[in-house]
Design an enzyme around this catalytic site. Structure first.
Site, mmCIF file in Angstrom:
data_model
loop_
_atom_site.group_PDB
_atom_site.id
_atom_site.type_symbol
_atom_site.label_atom_id
_atom_site.label_comp_id
_atom_site.label_asym_id
_atom_site.label_seq_id
_atom_site.Cartn_x
_atom_site.Cartn_y
_atom_site.Cartn_z
ATOM 1 N N TYR A 1 0.830 -1.206 0.000
ATOM 2 C CA TYR A 1 0.000 0.000 0.000
ATOM 3 C C TYR A 1 0.865 1.257 0.000
ATOM 4 C CZ TYR A 1 -3.974 -3.023 1.385
ATOM 5 O OH TYR A 1 -4.947 -3.983 1.455
ATOM 6 N N HIS B 1 -1.725 -12.504 1.570
ATOM 7 C CA HIS B 1 -2.388 -11.466 0.792
ATOM 8 C C HIS B 1 -2.837 -11.945 -0.587
ATOM 9 C CE1 HIS B 1 -2.164 -6.867 -0.276
ATOM 10 N NE2 HIS B 1 -3.380 -7.362 -0.393
#
Length: 189
Positions: free
Chosen positions: A59, A119
Site C-alpha cells: 500500500y 495477501h
C-alpha cells in the site's frame, strides 16, 4: 461506536475498521502520504473507538506500514488491533517468509501482528504457499507470539475459495472483497 464478535478470536472489532490503502497524499510529483493529515485521521478514528487497522506491504508504494508505525506511537498502538499481509506475489522461496515478515515488524515498529494475512490469495499463490509449506512457518510465528491470528485475503473464483478454506485447518479469519452491487463476484455470497 458499535462492536462485533469476531469468531473465535475473543476480539471485538469496531463495526467500522480503518484501511490504510488510500490515505491522503501530498500534492506534487511524489504524491507521498500527507503524514500530518493521515496521522490526524488515524488518531481521531482511534479516539472515536475504531480499533481495527488494516495495511499491507504494497500500500502506498510500500510506505503505508512505515507511516502506520509512526502514527501509532504515543500509546495508540495499545488501543488497536493491527492487520497486515504477506506479499504473496513476491514469495519465491521459504526464506522470503522471514524476510518480508520481519521487515514488516520493523516498518510497523512492533513485536507482533494481531491479524496476519496471506495477501490476495488465488490459485497460483495458494499453490506456491503449499509447495513452500507456509503453514509450518506460520505456526512457528503463532507459537512464539509474533502472530496472534492467521488469515488470508482472497481474490479468485468461489471454487478456489472453498479449496483454500478447507486446505488448512487453523484459519482464524479471512477478508473477502464484497461488492453490494455484484454479490456473485469472487467469493461474494
Amino acid at each position: 461506536m458499535e462492536y462485533r464478535n469476531f469468531g473465535r478470536t475473543n476480539f471485538k472489532p469496531s463495526a467500522l475498521g480503518f484501511g490504510c490503502m488510500r490515505l491522503p497524499q501530498t500534492l506534487g510529483e511524489d504524491g507521498g502520504i500527507d503524514e500530518p493529515e493521515a496521522t490526524r485521521m488515524v488518531r481521531y478514528a482511534i479516539d472515536q473507538g475504531v480499533n481495527y487497522f488494516d495495511t499491507a506491504w504494497s500500500y502506498h508504494g510500500g510506505q503505508s506500514e512505515v507511516f502506520l508505525g509512526k502514527a501509532l506511537q504515543d500509546g495508540y498502538r495499545e488501543k488497536v488491533a493491527l492487520a497486515t499481509k504477506m506479499p504473496s506475489w513476491l514469495i519465491e522461496k521459504q526464506e522470503d517468509f522471514d524476510h518480508y515478515f520481519f521487515t514488516q515488524l520493523e516498518r510497523l515498529q512492533i513485536d507482533h501482528i494481531d491479524f496476519y494475512l496471506l495477501h490476495t490469495l488465488n490459485q497460483n499463490y495458494w499453490d506456491t504457499y503449499c509447495r513452500l509449506n507456509v503453514f509450518d512457518w506460520a505456526e512457528k510465528q503463532l507459537a512464539e507470539g509474533r502472530i496472534r491470528h492467521l488469515g488470508f485475503s482472497f481474490h479468485d473464483e468461489y471454487p478456489v475459495f472453498e479449496k483454500i478454506l478447507t486446505g488448512y485447518d487453523h484459519w482464524d479469519f479471512c477478508q473477502i472483497q464484497y461488492n453490494y452491487m455484484d454479490t456473485d463476484y469472487q467469493a461474494g455470497e
